[in-house]
Design an enzyme around this catalytic site. Sequence first.
Site, PDB file in Angstrom:
ATOM      1  CG  ASN A   7      14.652 -12.605 -54.075  1.00  0.00           C
ATOM      2  OD1 ASN A   7      15.326 -13.284 -53.320  1.00  0.00           O
ATOM      3  ND2 ASN A   7      15.139 -12.107 -55.213  1.00  0.00           N
ATOM      4  CD  GLU A  34      18.404 -13.862 -55.568  1.00  0.00           C
ATOM      5  OE1 GLU A  34      19.600 -14.165 -55.720  1.00  0.00           O
ATOM      6  OE2 GLU A  34      18.016 -12.801 -55.034  1.00  0.00           O
ATOM      7  CG  ASP A 145      13.541  -9.575 -57.577  1.00  0.00           C
ATOM      8  OD1 ASP A 145      13.375  -8.432 -58.057  1.00  0.00           O
ATOM      9  OD2 ASP A 145      14.605  -9.936 -57.034  1.00  0.00           O
ATOM     10  CG  ASN A 147      16.269  -7.541 -60.043  1.00  0.00           C
ATOM     11  OD1 ASN A 147      16.628  -6.985 -59.020  1.00  0.00           O
ATOM     12  ND2 ASN A 147      16.457  -8.833 -60.263  1.00  0.00           N
ATOM     13  CG  ASP A 216      10.263  -7.998 -54.583  1.00  0.00           C
ATOM     14  OD1 ASP A 216      10.777  -9.057 -54.971  1.00  0.00           O
ATOM     15  OD2 ASP A 216      10.903  -7.105 -53.983  1.00  0.00           O
ATOM     16  CG  ASP A 245      18.200  -8.873 -50.290  1.00  0.00           C
ATOM     17  OD1 ASP A 245      17.528  -9.908 -50.489  1.00  0.00           O
ATOM     18  OD2 ASP A 245      19.126  -8.534 -51.054  1.00  0.00           O
ATOM     19  CG  HIS A 246      13.784  -9.210 -52.192  1.00  0.00           C
ATOM     20  ND1 HIS A 246      13.379  -8.549 -53.334  1.00  0.00           N
ATOM     21  CD2 HIS A 246      15.094  -9.537 -52.401  1.00  0.00           C
ATOM     22  CE1 HIS A 246      14.370  -8.481 -54.188  1.00  0.00           C
ATOM     23  NE2 HIS A 246      15.437  -9.078 -53.647  1.00  0.00           N
TER      24      HIS A 246
END
Length: 255
Positions: A7, A34, A145, A147, A216, A245-246
């Site tokens: 991501n 994303e 991802d 989540n 992930d 941030d991943h």
Amino acid sequence: MKIASWNVNSLKVRLPQVLAWLEEAQPDVLGIQETKLTDENFPRRAFEDAGWHVVFSGQKTYNGVALVARTQPTEVIRDIPGLDDPQRRILGATVNGVRIYNLYVPNGSEVGSEKYAYKLDWLEKMTAHLADERTRHERLAVVGDFNITPADTDVHDPEALAGEIHCSEPERAALQRLCGVGLTDTFRLFEQPERAFSWWDYRMNAFRRNLGLRIDLVLASDMLRDACESCVIDVAPRRNERPSDHAPVIAAFAA
């Protein structure tokens, strides 16, 4: 064969980082989530000039998924039966005889919200589709991802986050049902470091303090699972200037 997921939290911002990582890591397939780009603005030429094939499904500002591969992906789908959804979260294709799905699972916002209900419904419909795909493809990989943290070991503070979004029992049960179609979390096939995460909030120095979540995943069908040689989280890109941030997750297969 190396299959990766990342991501990138805006491909426009992180295109140089992604191209540099592809050159260094040399995966056979990378699922990107994303992208946050409409299809007409996707940087296809940049990938092709670097020797990669790419397919994508995007929208403005939010969501967006892409598959980057050494060879041309075929049998591409961007929507699944029974899920009429304008959000661009699903991309399926076949690469070198492996059926691959790249997913950006809805965040869910907070437990009990409308977005949370949408997430669980989305997962139910995706599970039904993957069950059908599993009957037709022995070599099936699902990356993305999700989540969702699969278990408490994937949470930096499971007591504090118990029952919260990403960690709630309905979400984990939905992920288990998805895996129940015949998919295995490749990361847990191998001994891993304690507190191994793939996402860290930008706030509170979370990455430096390793206050993260493992959300992930690279899931594999039985045939691919038996050929899996490793699965790792590459935390190096999270140290970049203006990072996602991943961090990328990479699974290697003998087949």
